[in-house]
Motif scaffolding. Sequence first.
Motif: not given
Length: 168
Positions: A139-161
């Motif tokens: 899960c950490k790896i999945m989030i890291h791959v798409f976490d563009t602002n590097l805050d350790g979590q996904l916002d909606f736009e990162e989730f959408k991407n």
Amino acid sequence: MYPLNTKDLHRIFEKLDKNGDGFVSLEELNWLLEKIGVQYSIAELESSVGKPCLDLNEFLLFCKSISENNNCKSKGGHGLDEDGLKDGDHDTNEEDDDLMKAFNVFDINGDGFISCEELKDVLMRLGFLDETCSSGIDCKIMIHVFDTNLDGQLDFEEFKNMMLHTVS
């Protein structure tokens, strides 16, 4: 979006088939659909499916038909409707609405972000991770791959991407 393979769908089927009779009832199927933000009544499901329960092969065909319908919707046309909007504009709005529903399933605490813990919890409930997986490293790896602002979590736009990302 990463498509579910037959092995993933088989695991989901086994999790849904609580009594182990080899069938998923419409109530069990509806529970799954509600968890991913799709609302149907039992009557609508029965009308769509045509029977009160599905065996594994029927479940796989049902999932395939849903996937194909979503792919057809997302491709959209390019003509203008009476409102002057492109067909694709309606599809984008509908796609965003669907993605927001899915995002809300993962955003358990409603803070507008998907944490590693929330992702792990939902994936475990859907049968993608087993209960013995305690580290959550995937899960950490999945989030890291798409976490563009590097805050350790996904916002909606990162989730959408993440959901719209296709592997070439």
